[in-house]
Design a protein around this motif. Structure first.
Motif, short mmCIF file in Angstrom:
data_model
loop_
_atom_site.label_atom_id
_atom_site.label_comp_id
_atom_site.label_asym_id
_atom_site.label_seq_id
_atom_site.Cartn_x
_atom_site.Cartn_y
_atom_site.Cartn_z
N ASN A 86 0.52 -1.37 0.11
CA ASN A 86 -0.03 0.40 -0.09
C ASN A 86 0.84 1.33 -0.27
O ASN A 86 0.77 1.69 1.00
CB ASN A 86 -1.06 -0.17 1.39
CG ASN A 86 -2.05 1.30 1.08
OD1 ASN A 86 -2.44 1.98 0.11
ND2 ASN A 86 -2.47 0.87 2.30
N CYS A 87 1.86 1.50 -1.04
CA CYS A 87 2.27 2.84 -1.15
C CYS A 87 1.69 3.70 -1.37
O CYS A 87 1.12 3.90 -2.42
CB CYS A 87 3.41 2.32 -2.37
SG CYS A 87 4.74 0.81 -1.77
N ARG A 88 2.30 5.05 -0.47
CA ARG A 88 1.39 5.76 -0.73
C ARG A 88 1.39 6.65 -1.90
O ARG A 88 0.62 8.03 -2.17
CB ARG A 88 1.24 6.90 0.73
CG ARG A 88 1.59 6.50 1.85
CD ARG A 88 1.16 6.96 3.49
NE ARG A 88 0.82 8.60 2.75
CZ ARG A 88 0.38 9.26 3.14
NH1 ARG A 88 1.99 9.42 4.22
NH2 ARG A 88 -0.14 11.16 3.33
N THR A 135 12.38 6.18 -5.73
CA THR A 135 12.72 7.51 -4.79
C THR A 135 14.16 7.74 -3.96
O THR A 135 15.08 6.68 -4.05
CB THR A 135 11.54 8.06 -3.69
OG1 THR A 135 11.55 9.72 -3.55
CG2 THR A 135 11.57 7.32 -2.66
N VAL A 136 13.91 8.99 -3.69
CA VAL A 136 16.06 8.85 -3.18
C VAL A 136 15.68 7.55 -1.54
O VAL A 136 15.06 7.57 -0.76
CB VAL A 136 16.02 10.50 -2.61
CG1 VAL A 136 16.62 11.03 -4.08
CG2 VAL A 136 15.47 10.92 -1.71
N VAL A 159 8.69 6.89 3.96
CA VAL A 159 7.36 7.29 3.91
C VAL A 159 6.78 7.08 2.41
O VAL A 159 5.65 7.14 2.17
CB VAL A 159 7.52 9.09 3.33
CG1 VAL A 159 5.92 9.87 3.16
CG2 VAL A 159 8.19 9.65 5.19
N VAL A 160 7.90 6.89 1.26
CA VAL A 160 7.27 6.78 -0.15
C VAL A 160 6.61 5.19 0.09
O VAL A 160 5.80 4.45 -0.79
CB VAL A 160 8.14 7.71 -0.97
CG1 VAL A 160 7.55 6.69 -2.53
CG2 VAL A 160 8.25 8.51 -0.86
N ARG A 161 8.13 4.48 -0.03
CA ARG A 161 8.24 3.12 0.31
C ARG A 161 8.62 2.19 1.03
O ARG A 161 9.65 1.80 1.22
CB ARG A 161 9.29 2.92 -1.56
CG ARG A 161 9.08 3.06 -2.35
CD ARG A 161 9.60 3.02 -3.44
NE ARG A 161 10.04 1.63 -4.29
CZ ARG A 161 10.03 0.52 -4.56
NH1 ARG A 161 11.35 0.46 -4.70
NH2 ARG A 161 10.36 -1.14 -4.43
N LEU A 175 0.28 11.16 -0.68
CA LEU A 175 1.51 11.59 -1.09
C LEU A 175 0.49 13.07 -1.99
O LEU A 175 0.53 12.43 -2.76
CB LEU A 175 2.41 11.07 -0.65
CG LEU A 175 2.98 10.11 0.42
CD1 LEU A 175 4.62 9.67 -1.15
CD2 LEU A 175 2.68 11.05 1.16
N PRO A 176 1.16 14.13 -0.50
CA PRO A 176 0.86 15.23 -1.73
C PRO A 176 2.34 15.16 -2.55
O PRO A 176 3.19 14.53 -2.51
CB PRO A 176 0.27 16.75 -0.96
CG PRO A 176 1.31 16.10 -0.37
CD PRO A 176 1.53 14.65 0.15
#
Length: 287
Positions: A64-66, A163-164, A170-172, A239-240
């Motif tokens: 459930n990656c955001r 991403t970095v 947060v992302v993954r 995520l925004p």
């Protein structure tokens, strides 16, 4: 820095007739595409050109990656007829380059690697001259699962780093940066003739210097092809967007990636993992 959606991210309204024709064809084969499931902004162009990225193993992801619009939930049963229907549809469309991805299936012992291999084999049988590109999950780090896909010999194996490292939690949150790098590195070492590929989304709060470091990490792991695109939030629940990256920055990053040594780079606000994938492969094949 840009925080309001800029003009360069405005796309023409897709032609409804072209969209409906492709959807009807895909529905006939009970097939999913990441174009639809991930709300890709390029769907109008791609469906209009009778191209798509097939998404196997159902339409529900076990993660459930955001950042991702694909449904999260109880996964579908594996359809043994799916590889055949995918290949038949690709032949009907006359595809010269077939791109196959999947939802992440952590519930399966092989992470879905066997279905990838079956799909590659089915496409090879129906379209022996077509290029085949797979965009795979990390298989929870299983090198045996990766080897199953490599043995089926796709032309390109893509695994997005996304991403970095600083933003992974947060992302993954269910992924591991080093694990993804190892997957790409192993592909470059044992996937004879298979081109390793990866990609990043920008605009999640990363620094440009961090992006350059990730590009160097990827290249040092043997990655040959790279995509860089703008992250667009699928909904208020995701995520925004922290920043809309100017096209000039994408251009600079693309030039920097080429300077680092990548064989092929696609960088721009609307670039996605599989956008113009056939053209990219053709360019490399002719080089």
């Amino acid at each position: 820095m840009h925080t309001d959606r800029p003009q360069w991210l405005t796309l023409p309204v897709p032609e409804e007739l072209a969209l409906n024709r492709m959807k009807e064809l895909l529905d006939q084969g009970r097939l999913h595409t990441v174009c639809e499931s991930a709300d890709c902004p390029n769907i109008g162009e791609c469906f209009g050109n009778k191209t798509c990225t097939f998404m196997i193993l159902g339409n529900h992801c076990t993660r459930n990656c955001r950042f991702c619009a694909v449904n999260h939930g109880i996964p579908d049963a594996v359809d043994s007829n799916e590889p055949h229907m995918l290949a038949a549809t690709a032949k009907h469309l006359g595809l010269k380059h077939v791109v196959i991805t999947s939802v992440t299936r952590d519930d399966l012992s092989d992470g879905g690697a066997g279905q990838f291999a079956a799909a590659i084999g089915a496409v090879r049988a129906q379209l022996p001259k077509a290029g085949i590109e797979v965009l795979i999950p990390d298989f929870k780090g299983s090198m045996e699962a990766l080897q199953t896909v490599l043995q089926a010999k796709p032309n390109i194996l893509n695994h997005n780093i996304e991403t970095v490292p600083r933003l992974y939690s947060v992302v993954r949150p269910q992924a591991v940066y080093s694990r993804s790098l190892e997957l790409i590195n192993r592909t470059s070492r044992v996937g004879s003739g298979i081109l390793p590929k990866s990609g990043l989304m920008l605009g999640l709060g990363e620094e440009i210097a961090e992006v350059v470091e990730v590009m160097k990490d990827l290249y040092n792991c043997g990655c040959k092809m790279l995509t860089l695109g703008q992250y667009l939030s699928p909904s208020p629940d995701h995520l925004p967007v922290e920043e809309y990256i100017h096209p000039d920055v994408f251009k600079w990053l693309g030039q920097e990636a080429q300077r680092i040594g990548f064989s092929h780079v696609s960088a721009g606000p609307m670039v996605r993992s599989s956008y113009h994938a056939g053209y990219s492969f053709a360019e490399l094949s002719q080089a």
